[in-house]
Write a protein that holds these residues in place. Sequence first.
Motif, PDB file in Angstrom:
ATOM      1  N   ARG A 117       7.393   2.472  -8.445  1.00  0.00           N
ATOM      2  CA  ARG A 117       8.819   2.833  -8.390  1.00  0.00           C
ATOM      3  C   ARG A 117       9.072   4.340  -8.410  1.00  0.00           C
ATOM      4  N   TYR A 118       8.144   5.116  -8.932  1.00  0.00           N
ATOM      5  CA  TYR A 118       8.387   6.547  -9.132  1.00  0.00           C
ATOM      6  C   TYR A 118       7.228   7.353  -8.559  1.00  0.00           C
ATOM      7  N   PRO A 119       7.434   8.650  -8.309  1.00  0.00           N
ATOM      8  CA  PRO A 119       6.352   9.478  -7.778  1.00  0.00           C
ATOM      9  C   PRO A 119       5.115   9.481  -8.670  1.00  0.00           C
ATOM     10  N   VAL A 120       3.985   9.747  -8.046  1.00  0.00           N
ATOM     11  CA  VAL A 120       2.706   9.841  -8.747  1.00  0.00           C
ATOM     12  C   VAL A 120       2.569  11.229  -9.351  1.00  0.00           C
ATOM     13  N   ILE A 121       1.958  11.297 -10.536  1.00  0.00           N
ATOM     14  CA  ILE A 121       1.678  12.575 -11.187  1.00  0.00           C
ATOM     15  C   ILE A 121       0.185  12.884 -11.038  1.00  0.00           C
ATOM     16  N   PHE A 122      -0.125  14.068 -10.480  1.00  0.00           N
ATOM     17  CA  PHE A 122      -1.498  14.551 -10.362  1.00  0.00           C
ATOM     18  C   PHE A 122      -1.753  15.585 -11.460  1.00  0.00           C
ATOM     19  N   THR A 123      -2.839  15.433 -12.185  1.00  0.00           N
ATOM     20  CA  THR A 123      -3.211  16.392 -13.235  1.00  0.00           C
ATOM     21  C   THR A 123      -4.546  17.037 -12.855  1.00  0.00           C
TER      22      THR A 123
ATOM     23  N   ARG B 194      -6.062  12.889   0.149  1.00  0.00           N
ATOM     24  CA  ARG B 194      -5.213  11.714   0.328  1.00  0.00           C
ATOM     25  C   ARG B 194      -5.509  10.677  -0.757  1.00  0.00           C
ATOM     26  N   LEU B 195      -4.437  10.151  -1.323  1.00  0.00           N
ATOM     27  CA  LEU B 195      -4.532   9.080  -2.320  1.00  0.00           C
ATOM     28  C   LEU B 195      -3.862   7.835  -1.757  1.00  0.00           C
ATOM     29  N   THR B 196      -4.568   6.713  -1.803  1.00  0.00           N
ATOM     30  CA  THR B 196      -3.983   5.427  -1.429  1.00  0.00           C
ATOM     31  C   THR B 196      -4.077   4.484  -2.626  1.00  0.00           C
ATOM     32  N   ILE B 197      -2.965   3.855  -2.950  1.00  0.00           N
ATOM     33  CA  ILE B 197      -2.925   2.865  -4.026  1.00  0.00           C
ATOM     34  C   ILE B 197      -2.456   1.547  -3.424  1.00  0.00           C
TER      35      ILE B 197
ATOM     36  N   SER C 195       0.828  -1.195   0.000  1.00  0.00           N
ATOM     37  CA  SER C 195       0.000   0.000   0.000  1.00  0.00           C
ATOM     38  C   SER C 195       0.867   1.252   0.000  1.00  0.00           C
ATOM     39  N   TYR C 196       0.454   2.238  -0.800  1.00  0.00           N
ATOM     40  CA  TYR C 196       1.147   3.525  -0.887  1.00  0.00           C
ATOM     41  C   TYR C 196       0.131   4.631  -0.598  1.00  0.00           C
ATOM     42  N   THR C 197       0.437   5.483   0.376  1.00  0.00           N
ATOM     43  CA  THR C 197      -0.452   6.597   0.712  1.00  0.00           C
ATOM     44  C   THR C 197       0.277   7.911   0.492  1.00  0.00           C
ATOM     45  N   PHE C 198      -0.327   8.760  -0.346  1.00  0.00           N
ATOM     46  CA  PHE C 198       0.258  10.057  -0.721  1.00  0.00           C
ATOM     47  C   PHE C 198      -0.695  11.175  -0.307  1.00  0.00           C
ATOM     48  N   ASP C 199      -0.127  12.339  -0.001  1.00  0.00           N
ATOM     49  CA  ASP C 199      -0.933  13.564   0.047  1.00  0.00           C
ATOM     50  C   ASP C 199      -1.123  14.066  -1.380  1.00  0.00           C
ATOM     51  N   VAL C 200      -2.342  14.455  -1.708  1.00  0.00           N
ATOM     52  CA  VAL C 200      -2.575  15.046  -3.025  1.00  0.00           C
ATOM     53  C   VAL C 200      -1.943  16.439  -3.037  1.00  0.00           C
ATOM     54  N   VAL C 201      -1.026  16.674  -3.964  1.00  0.00           N
ATOM     55  CA  VAL C 201      -0.300  17.945  -4.047  1.00  0.00           C
ATOM     56  C   VAL C 201      -0.995  18.840  -5.070  1.00  0.00           C
ATOM     57  N   TYR C 202      -1.631  19.923  -4.575  1.00  0.00           N
ATOM     58  CA  TYR C 202      -2.334  20.839  -5.463  1.00  0.00           C
ATOM     59  C   TYR C 202      -1.388  21.923  -5.985  1.00  0.00           C
ATOM     60  N   PRO C 203      -1.670  22.475  -7.165  1.00  0.00           N
ATOM     61  CA  PRO C 203      -0.828  23.567  -7.686  1.00  0.00           C
ATOM     62  C   PRO C 203      -0.847  24.760  -6.734  1.00  0.00           C
ATOM     63  N   GLU C 204       0.246  25.503  -6.704  1.00  0.00           N
ATOM     64  CA  GLU C 204       0.313  26.665  -5.817  1.00  0.00           C
ATOM     65  C   GLU C 204      -0.740  27.694  -6.199  1.00  0.00           C
ATOM     66  N   ASN C 205      -1.336  28.266  -5.154  1.00  0.00           N
ATOM     67  CA  ASN C 205      -2.321  29.343  -5.337  1.00  0.00           C
ATOM     68  C   ASN C 205      -3.470  28.923  -6.244  1.00  0.00           C
TER      69      ASN C 205
ATOM     70  N   GLY D 259      -7.493  22.507 -16.174  1.00  0.00           N
ATOM     71  CA  GLY D 259      -6.647  23.592 -16.645  1.00  0.00           C
ATOM     72  C   GLY D 259      -5.289  23.105 -17.114  1.00  0.00           C
ATOM     73  N   GLY D 260      -4.986  21.829 -16.844  1.00  0.00           N
ATOM     74  CA  GLY D 260      -3.756  21.250 -17.379  1.00  0.00           C
ATOM     75  C   GLY D 260      -2.572  21.259 -16.453  1.00  0.00           C
ATOM     76  N   GLN D 261      -2.685  21.873 -15.272  1.00  0.00           N
ATOM     77  CA  GLN D 261      -1.537  21.878 -14.368  1.00  0.00           C
ATOM     78  C   GLN D 261      -1.266  20.466 -13.852  1.00  0.00           C
ATOM     79  N   SER D 262       0.013  20.190 -13.598  1.00  0.00           N
ATOM     80  CA  SER D 262       0.410  18.893 -13.053  1.00  0.00           C
ATOM     81  C   SER D 262       1.345  19.095 -11.879  1.00  0.00           C
ATOM     82  N   THR D 263       1.261  18.199 -10.911  1.00  0.00           N
ATOM     83  CA  THR D 263       2.170  18.200  -9.774  1.00  0.00           C
ATOM     84  C   THR D 263       2.665  16.774  -9.548  1.00  0.00           C
ATOM     85  N   GLN D 264       3.655  16.652  -8.681  1.00  0.00           N
ATOM     86  CA  GLN D 264       4.241  15.355  -8.395  1.00  0.00           C
ATOM     87  C   GLN D 264       4.137  15.079  -6.903  1.00  0.00           C
ATOM     88  N   SER D 265       3.887  13.831  -6.538  1.00  0.00           N
ATOM     89  CA  SER D 265       3.780  13.471  -5.131  1.00  0.00           C
ATOM     90  C   SER D 265       5.097  13.724  -4.407  1.00  0.00           C
TER      91      SER D 265
END
Length: 391
Positions: free
Chosen positions: A251-257, A226-229, A164-174, A260-266
Amino acid sequence: MAGPPMNDEFYPGWLSQWNDPWVYSHTVSYVDMMVSDMMISSSSNSNMNFYMFFGGTNFGFWNGGVVTTSYDYGAPVNESGHPTDKYFSLVQNVFPLITGLNSPPAVPIPNTPLPTYYGTIDFDESNIRLLQDPNTYSYIVGNEVTASAPVTMEALGQPYGYISYTFDVVYPENANTSLTAITVLAQDYALFYLDDQYIGHLQTIDGLGNLTISPPEAAAIALPTRLTIVVENTGRPNTFLSIQEIWKGIRYPVIFTFAGGQSTQSALVQVSGLPMNYANVSQLMGSPLHKRPINGIQGDETQTAGYFARGTINIPNVTGGTLLDMRAFGKGFVFVNGKNVGRFYSVAGPQYSLWIPRSYLTNGINEIIVFEQTQEFSRQSGPVVPTITLS
């Protein structure tokens, strides 16, 4: 110097894989084909080794990659230990050719009991959900680590099971915007939860792959935090791939989209091994966590993917092994009296039952625990109240 001719893997059948349209057969046409091939080899004075003469069962998590739990293989002796038409055809047609004798010696056939019907199990005792019941992980978790990036199951020191992997959802700044997609490089079968609510699953085939899932509209509007996979290790093949290619998990960080098209990384991730051994699961099933009677679920209130169910059956006199009919469930694994009897994948087929040897059963009360990780099959084809037939 050339050695004697040798066929070190003579295939009397073949293995079955999940999603295959059929199971390799014991029918007459395959018997005739096998005997014909053997006679050709024998006429050239070739030595021969059967693979497999008896295939058996991939109990526990020991199946290889996409290979089914059953390793019957269409072999001369079938999964339950009984001689088939292939066996008797070999004795009658090939043995005399090899030995030069006109007829084979009388070899007694073991009196193995045929599979026995014992009745139906109703799973009405308990239903504990993987993420929606508080403290579930405290009973079944193995090794844990908090890291800046995901680590594989192997790096966590766990060979089989789930992780199990638990991440905080990372939102774009502002920005306070809707989450529209989640992308992860994973292996093999991933269950996705947003704020502990199941949103779907994705699966890679034959190795590591990019998985992208779009949350339901309600989850996107709710701005989850919170995202759990949960990733299932579905088994390791022993051919074609390197060791590194069969490492399991993420193996690698999760990408959140986002809209509006912005993306962030866990960033940080909590990694928890879920080996799913019986000692831990039995503690969970006996725990004071909230338990829901399965037969109280109706209509669209189907089970959340990732739940444990327990049932029992009283067998006064065990006379033989049996087959556990899993068509009321979708995908997961089963414990019978503390022994992991393997995976089921009724959504995919072609195997819909699990072989339970006589030695796994006991006179009196027998316990069956099922871990179910999908909703699809019960919604489409199975009953609202899951039952298993021992037949």
